[in-house]
Design an enzyme around this catalytic site. Structure first.
Site, PDB file in Angstrom:
ATOM      1  N   PRO A  56       0.807  -1.223   0.000  1.00 37.98           N
ATOM      2  CG  PRO A  56       0.108  -0.924   2.197  1.00 37.98           C
ATOM      3  CD  PRO A  56       0.836  -1.894   1.306  1.00 37.98           C
ATOM      4  CG  ASP A  95       0.664   2.366   5.119  1.00 40.99           C
ATOM      5  OD1 ASP A  95      -0.086   2.208   6.112  1.00 40.99           O
ATOM      6  OD2 ASP A  95       1.899   2.275   5.188  1.00 40.99           O
ATOM      7  CD1 TRP A 542       8.011   0.829   9.289  1.00 39.43           C
ATOM      8  CD2 TRP A 542       7.277   0.160   7.302  1.00 39.43           C
ATOM      9  NE1 TRP A 542       8.456   1.711   8.350  1.00 39.43           N
ATOM     10  CE2 TRP A 542       8.026   1.334   7.126  1.00 39.43           C
ATOM     11  CE3 TRP A 542       6.711  -0.453   6.182  1.00 39.43           C
ATOM     12  CZ2 TRP A 542       8.231   1.913   5.877  1.00 39.43           C
ATOM     13  CZ3 TRP A 542       6.905   0.127   4.943  1.00 39.43           C
ATOM     14  CH2 TRP A 542       7.660   1.295   4.802  1.00 39.43           C
ATOM     15  CD  GLN A 573       8.754  -0.342   1.244  1.00 34.84           C
ATOM     16  OE1 GLN A 573       8.347  -0.881   2.257  1.00 34.84           O
ATOM     17  NE2 GLN A 573       8.773   0.968   1.111  1.00 34.84           N
ATOM     18  CD1 TRP A 577       4.144  -3.934   3.815  1.00 34.71           C
ATOM     19  CD2 TRP A 577       4.439  -4.641   1.717  1.00 34.71           C
ATOM     20  NE1 TRP A 577       2.970  -4.509   3.385  1.00 34.71           N
ATOM     21  CE2 TRP A 577       3.122  -4.942   2.117  1.00 34.71           C
ATOM     22  CE3 TRP A 577       4.854  -4.991   0.429  1.00 34.71           C
ATOM     23  CZ2 TRP A 577       2.214  -5.582   1.265  1.00 34.71           C
ATOM     24  CZ3 TRP A 577       3.962  -5.623  -0.415  1.00 34.71           C
ATOM     25  CH2 TRP A 577       2.654  -5.915   0.005  1.00 34.71           C
ATOM     26  CE  LYS A 612      16.228   9.918  -1.527  1.00 37.91           C
ATOM     27  NZ  LYS A 612      16.377   9.859  -0.114  1.00 37.91           N
ATOM     28  CE  LYS A 615       6.917  17.765  -0.937  1.00 32.95           C
ATOM     29  NZ  LYS A 615       6.331  17.582   0.379  1.00 32.95           N
TER      30      LYS A 615
END
Ligand SMILES: [Zn+2]
Ligand SMILES: [Zn+2]
Length: 1005
Positions: A56, A95, A542, A573, A577, A612, A615
Site C-alpha cells: 500500500p 497505507d 510497518w 522496502q 514492508w 535523488k 522536493k
C-alpha cells in the site's frame, strides 16, 4: 446477458501515431464498456489463481514517477498473467496511518509538538484531519493509476485505518501474545525527540538516515578511588551521557598502561598511549607501569558530578558495581583510550552490560528527552543541549582534559532529521529474535530473481533483533493490550467482539478502533477485580501494512490467495514492508513460511543526472503532471525498456520521447500498412488460415523468428528481466519486420493482378498473424496502443474476436513454425549483406545504385546457404550477379574492386557501372522522391496513380533513365511515368525536388 461491447473499429487509424489522442479514446472505451470489471468476473473460469496483495502506498504524498515504475511492473504482470488464463486479485490498498501523516497534519494545524497537539486540538479533531489528508492524496493516486492505465481494482481497495482491517491486524498480535512473542520490556531504543516516539531498528537503518553531524570530541578523566593522582582517561562524543554514567569498562584481555603526565598518572590501553598523547599535544609523558585489564576490574572511581546529581549517590547504595570498573569483551582497544564509560540509560551495549550484572538503569528523561528532576541541576535541559554544560562542570572539577569538535556520521530520524537519542524506555516488542530460525528458513524459500537484493535482504534478517512495535503517537492502530492498574495483570484482545465482551462500558454508536475512543474502554481484572486500562501505545506503521496478507482479506479469500504469488516493491522496502510481511506471517502461522512466493526488489528512480528526486532539488517528476502532456504508453515502454528492474533508473524526458516513440510508431505504421493492403484485397483472416506448406523462404524465416521471440520474451518476463524482454520485441518490430521482412515482400503487394492474389493473401495472413501476435505480446507493456490496434485492425477484420485485447489468449510458440535452418541461413545472409554495404560505403556507392557483380569468398557451408536464398541476396545487395569461391584469387584484387572482410568471410564488389546500371540507379533515385511525395500528399500505399510526371531532368540522366520508366511505374504504383524537358510542357501542380544537387519537378495525380 452481458451487453455487447461497442466496437471502436469504425474510427480507423489516423495517418500519424498520435498517442495522447488515442489513449484518451481507449480510456473512454475501457470505462464505458467496463473492460477491467469484466476481467474480474473470470475468477470462476480460470486456469489457476495467483494471489496478490497490494503494497500500500502511504497516502501522504503525490505519486511520482518512481511510484509509477513499480505500478507499471505490477500491471505488466497482471495483464500478462490474465492473458495466460490466470485470475489475480489485483486489488488496490492504501497505507493511511502513521507518523508521516501525523506530522503533515501537525504542520497544517500549526502545532509544534505532541503536547500542544493534545491540549489545543484534541484527539478527535486530529483524527478527523488525518482522514481528510489521506483522502486528498487518494484522489491523486487514483487519477495517476487511471492515466497510466493500471488495471488495479480501486473498488476493492483496503484501507489500513478501517476498523475491519485493524480488527484483523489485532489477530496477529493476539497470536504473538499467545506464543509469548509480544512483551513489554525496558530496552534501549532509538528515540526521535522531534517526533517524540521510538523507532524500530529497521527505521534507524534506512538509507540516507546517517548524516554527517558535528559533535564535541571530549577527553575527560575519572579519579580512581583511594588514590589522589591516578585517573582513568576516557573519550566520548556525547558528553550528556556522563549524567547517566554508572560504570567504566575495560577489555580484560588487553594491556593497560599507567602514564605519567605532569604530576598525574593516567590509565589507558597500552597501544593507545602514543596516538592519544599526540592528539592531546602532550610530548612530556612517561609510561611508568603496565597492567592487564583484569587487574583493573573492580576498581572504584569518583563520579565527579555527584554534588549536582544526588540521585547518582543513591545509585551507589543500590548496587555495589555502580561507579566501578568492569571487564567487557566488547571494549575496543583500537580506538580512543580503551576505557569506556557506560550509560545503561543511553546505550544498547551499556544496557545489556548493566542487565547482566543487575545494575540499575538510570534514565531520567521525559518524552521530549529533557532531563527530569532525577538529573538534579540538569533537570529541564534537553539531553543534547547538556553536552557543553557537562563539559564546563567537568572543567570545574579537574575531570576535564580536552574538547574539540568532530564531524562524524550519526543516525538521524528518517522523517524529521533530528539526531536520534538512544534511551532506555518501556516499550512493547515482538521477540522476533526468538523465531529468527524460522524467519530465515522462510526467506530461503522465496524467489528474488536477482542475487544482490536477496543477499541484502537475508543479511538484514540475520540481524534478528527484537522488533520494537510500540509508538507513542495518536494516528495508528491501537496496541490491543490492557493492563490492570492494581496488580499489573495483562490481557490482549484479538477482535472487536472480544472488546465488546470484556468492556465494562457500553460501546457507543460512533465508536471506532482508534484513540481516543478505544482508550475509554476499561476491563475488570480477572485476578484482583481492579480496573484494566489500555496500554497507551499505537503500533509501528510497518506493523500495520505488514498485516495486509491477512487483514485485507476475508477468511475465505485469505485461504484462496495467501501465500501470494508475486510481489514487487522498491529496494527501500528491504527493511520495510518485505520484512514486516515476513515476520508477521511467521508469527501468524507459526510455520517457516512467507506470505509471498516471490519478491522483486526494484531499483529506485532518480533524475536524468542521477540525483535523488527531492522536493528541495525541485526535480520530482509527478505522474499526473507528466501524463497531461506525455503518453502513458511511451512512459510505460520507456520505464520497462530503459534498464533492469533492479537498477536505479535515471529518468530522462528526452529519451522518453525519442526511442520509445520510434518503436511504437513503427508498430503502428506496420499495422496500418497491413490493414490498408489487406482491405484493398478484401482479405478475411477467418478464411485465410496460415498454409505452412506454401510459404516462401522469407516467410519461413519470419515465422521462425517469431516463435523464438514468443518463447524468449515470455521466459524473460517470467524472470522479471523486463528490459531484456522488451528489447527482444523491439528488435522483432524494428529489425525483423520493418527493416528486413517488409522490404522483402513489399513489391509483391504492389499489384492488383488477380493472378498473384493467392500469394498476396498468403502474405496478408502471415502479416496478420505476426503483427497480431506482436500486439498481444506488447499488450502488458503498452496497453493503450495494443487495445487500439485490436479494435481498429483485428476486430475490424474479424468482428468475432474478443471484445478487448485483455480477454485474448497469450501467444504460445508453435513448434511447426520453428525452423532453425532457415534462421541460420538468414543470419548468414544478413551478415554477408552487411559486408556488401560496408564495401559500398568504402567506395561511396549508394545502396540504391545497382551494381553488376560481386564475389563472395567464404567456406562452403556459407556459400551453400547463400545460394539457397540467392534472389533475396542479390536484391538486398542490389547487385545483378554473384560468384562464390572458397579462396581469394589474385585477379579480382584490382582498381575496380572494393572489398570488406570479417573473419573468414569476405566480399569483393565491382565498382564498375555501365550505362544501364547508371540508368537504373537514376530511376531508383527518382522513384524514392516520388514515393516521398505520394506519402506527403496523403495517398494510401494501395492507391494506384494515373500518372507520374518528371520535368527538367538533365539530358544525360533523361537518356539513361528512359528505358526504365515501365519498371519505375511498377515501383511507384502508377499507370505511367513520363519525363518532360520543361514544366511548360504540362500544366500541372509541380513539386520541387532535388537530385544530385540539381533541381527537378514532379507531379503525381
Ligand atoms: Zn523524527
Ligand atoms: Zn488486577
Amino acid at each position: 446477458m452481458t451487453d455487447k461491447i461497442e466496437a471502436d473499429s469504425e474510427l480507423g487509424l489516423t495517418p500519424d501515431y498520435r498517442p495522447l489522442e488515442l489513449e484518451k479514446e481507449i480510456r473512454d472505451f475501457w470505462e464505458r464498456n467496463q473492460v477491467r470489471a469484466k476481467l474480474e468476473e473470470r475468477e470462476t473460469n480460470c486456469k489457476g489463481i495467483l494471489g496478490f496483495v497490494e503494497g500500500p502506498p502511504t497516502l501522504n504524498g503525490i505519486p511520482h514517477i518512481g511510484h509509477a515504475r513499480g505500478r507499471v511492473m505490477k500491471d505488466v504482470r497482471y495483464r500478462w498473467k490474465t492473458m495466460q488464463g490466470y485470475y489475480i486479485p489485483f486489488w488496490a490498498g492504501w497505507d493511511c496511518q502513521g507518523l508521516p501523516v501525523e506530522l503533515e497534519v501537525e504542520k497544517l494545524l500549526g502545532v509544534k509538538n505532541k503536547r500542544e497537539l493534545l491540549e489545543r486540538v484534541g484527539q478527535e479533531r486530529f483524527i478527523e484531519e488525518c482522514k481528510k489528508v489521506v483522502m486528498r492524496y487518494h484522489r491523486e493516486w487514483v487519477e495517476a493509476d487511471r492515466r497510466l492505465g493500471i488495471f488495479i481494482n480501486q473498488d476493492k481497495a483496503y484501507w489500513t485505518y478501517r476498523d475491519e482491517y485493524i480488527e484483523r491486524e489485532w489477530r496477529y498480535l493476539k497470536r504473538a501474545w499467545e506464543q509469548n512473542l509480544l512483551e513489554e520490556g525496558h530496552y534501549v531504543v532509538a528515540y526521535c525527540p522531534g517526533c517524540q516516539t521510538s523507532l524500530s531498528s529497521a527505521e534507524v537503518g534506512y538509507e540516507g538516515s546517517y548524516k554527517e553531524v558535528e559533535d564535541p570530541s571530549l577527553y575527560f578523566k575519572f579519579k580512581k578511588a583511594g588514590s589522589e593522582k591516578e585517573f582513568f582517561l576516557i573519550w566520548t562524543t556525547m558528553p550528556f551521557t556522563i549524567v547517566t554514567d554508572t560504570m567504566l569498562a575495560v577489555n580484560p584481555e588487553a594491556e593497560y598502561a599507567s602514564v605519567k603526565v605532569d604530576s598525574e598518572i593516567w590509565i589507558m590501553a597500552r597501544q593507545r598511549v602514543e596516538p592519544v598523547m599526540k592528539e592531546l599535544n602532550i610530548t612530556d609523558y612517561e609510561v611508568v607501569r603496565t597492567n592487564s585489564g583484569k587487574d583493573l576490574v573492580g576498581s572504584k572511581y569518583h563520579y565527579p558530578l555527584m554534588d549536582m546529581i544526588p540521585e547518582q549517590g543513591r545509585l551507589e547504595t543500590r548496587h555495589p558495581l555502580v561507579h566501578t570498573v568492569i571487564g567487557e569483551d566488547f571494549v575496543d582497544i583500537n580506538t580512543a583510550t580503551g576505557v569506556v564509560h557506560l550509560s545503561p540509560g543511553n546505550g544498547e551495549e551499556d544496557f545489556w552490560a548493566a542487565q547482566k550484572h543487575g545494575v540499575p538503569v538510570f534514565a531520567p528523561f521525559d518524552d521530549e528527552v529533557k532531563f527530569t528532576k532525577d538529573a538534579g541541576l540538569f533537570s529541564g535541559i534537553f539531553a543534547r543541549d547538556a553536552d557543553y554544560p557537562v563539559v564546563e562542570e567537568l572543567r570545574n572539577r579537574n575531570a576535564f582534559v580536552e574538547v574539540k569538535k568532530t564531524k562524524h556520521e550519526y543516525p538521524t530520524c528518517w522523517r524529521s532529521h533530528h539526531k536520534l537519542v538512544w534511551l532506555a524506555r518501556k516499550e512493547y516488542f515482538l521477540r522476533t529474535d526468538r523465531i529468527n530460525d524460522k524467519v530465515l528458513k522462510a526467506a530461503e524459500k522465496i524467489e528474488y530473481f536477482f542475487e544482490e537484493p536477496k543477499n541484502r535482504f537475508v543479511a538484514f534478517l540475520k540481524e534478528g533483533k527484537p522488533w520494537c512495535i510500540s509508538r507513542e503517537r495518536v494516528w495508528g492502530t491501537p496496541l490491543p493490550v490492557w493492563a490492570c492498574e492494581s496488580c499489573g495483570q495483562k490481557k490482549a484482545v484479538g477482535s472487536k467482539q472480544e472488546l465488546v465482551e470484556n468492556a465494562v462500558e457500553k460501546i457507543p454508536e460512533n465508536f471506532e478502533l482508534h484513540k481516543p475512543w478505544v482508550d475509554r474502554i476499561t476491563f475488570k481484572c480477572d485476578k484482583c477485580g481492579g480496573v484494566m486500562r489500555r496500554e497507551d501505545y499505537v503500533l509501528d506503521t510497518w506493523h500495520n501494512s505488514g498485516a495486509s496478507p491477512y487483514a485485507r482479506f476475508t477468511e475465505d479469500e485469505f485461504r484462496k490467495f495467501v501465500p501470494v504469488d508475486f510481489l514487487t516493491e522498491g529496494i527501500d522496502q528491504t527493511r520495510g514492508w518485505a520484512n514486516s510481511l515476513l515476520l508477521e506471517y511467521v508469527i501468524l502461522t507459526g510455520k517457516p513460511e512467507g506470505p509471498y512466493h516471490a519478491f522483486l526488489f526494484q531499483g529506485l528512480t532518480q533524475d536524468a543526472r542521477g540525483r535523488k528526486m527531492s522536493k528541495s532539488l525541485g526535480n520530482v517528476v509527478e505522474t499526473n503532471k507528466l501524463l497531461e502532456k506525455n503518453s502513458a504508453d511511451l512512459c510505460r515502454f520507456y520505464m520497462m525498456r530503459k534498464c533492469s528492474a533492479i537498477d536505479f533508473m535515471n529518468f530522462d524526458m528526452q529519451e522518453l520521447n525519442r526511442r520509445s516513440y520510434q518503436v511504437l510508431s513503427t508498430l503502428y505504421h506496420l499495422s496500418r500498412f497491413f490493414l490498408q493492403n489487406a482491405e484493398f484485397d478484401d482479405f478475411k483472416p477467418s478464411k485465410g488460415a496460415l498454409a505452412l506448406d506454401r510459404l516462401e523462404r522469407p516467410d519461413r524465416w519470419l515465422l521462425s523468428k517469431l516463435q523464438t521471440t514468443i518463447a524468449e520474451y515470455t521466459g524473460k518476463l517470467e524472470r522479471c528481466e523486463f528490459n531484456a524482454a522488451v528489447a527482444l520485441l523491439e528488435d522483432f518490430v524494428i529489425e525483423t519486420l520493418s527493416r528486413l521482412y517488409v522490404p522483402m515482400i513489399r513489391k509483391e503487394l504492389w499489384t492488383d493482378d488477380p493472378a498473384s492474389l493467392a500469394r498476396r493473401e498468403r502474405i496478408y495472413s502471415i502479416l496478420h498473424y505476426a503483427l497480431r501476435t506482436v500486439t498481444l505480446l506488447f499488450n502488458p507493456v503498452t496497453p493503450y496502443l495494443c487495445e487500439a490496434l485490436h479494435q481498429k485492425v483485428y476486430k475490424r477484420l474479424d468482428p468475432e474476436i474478443s471484445d478487448s485485447i485483455n480477454a485474448e489468449t497469450w501467444p504460445e510458440p508453435n513448434e511447426k513454425m520453428s525452423n532453425k535452418t532457415v534462421e541460420e541461413e538468414f543470419d548468414t545472409l544478413f551478415k554477408v549483406v552487411s559486408l556488401v554495404y560496408a564495401a559500398r560505403q568504402e567506395a561511396k556507392l549508394k545502396r540504391r545504385w545497382p551494381l553488376r557483380t560481386l564475389v563472395v569468398v567464404a567456406p562452403e557451408k556459407v556459400t551453400t546457404m547463400l545460394k539457397k536464398v540467392e534472389p533475396i541476396f542479390l536484391e538486398l545487395s542490389n547487385v545483378k550477379e554473384a560468384q562464390y569461391i572458397h579462396e581469394s584469387p589474385e585477379d579480382t584484387a584490382g582498381e575496380n574492386w572494393v572489398s570488406a572482410i570479417e573473419g573468414e568471410l569476405s566480399v569483393k564488389v565491382s565498382t564498375q557501372r555501365d550505362e544501364s546500371l547508371l540508368g537504373e540507379g537514376i530511376m531508383r533515385d527518382l522513384a524514392r522522391r516520388v514515393q516521398a511525395l505520394r506519402k506527403e500528399l496523403g495517398y494510401m500505399p494501395t492507391d494506384i496513380l494515373d500518372g507520374v510526371h518528371i520535368a527538367e531532368l538533365d539530358e544525360e540522366s533523361t537518356r539513361l533513365a528512359e528505358s526504365y520508366l515501365d519498371e519505375m511505374a511498377a515501383l511507384v504504383r502508377a499507370q505511367k511515368v513520363k519525363l518532360h524537358k520543361s514544366r511548360e510542357d504540362l500544366k500541372a501542380d509541380w513539386h520541387e525536388a532535388e537530385l544530385d544537387g540539381k533541381r527537378i519537378y514532379i507531379n503525381v495525380h
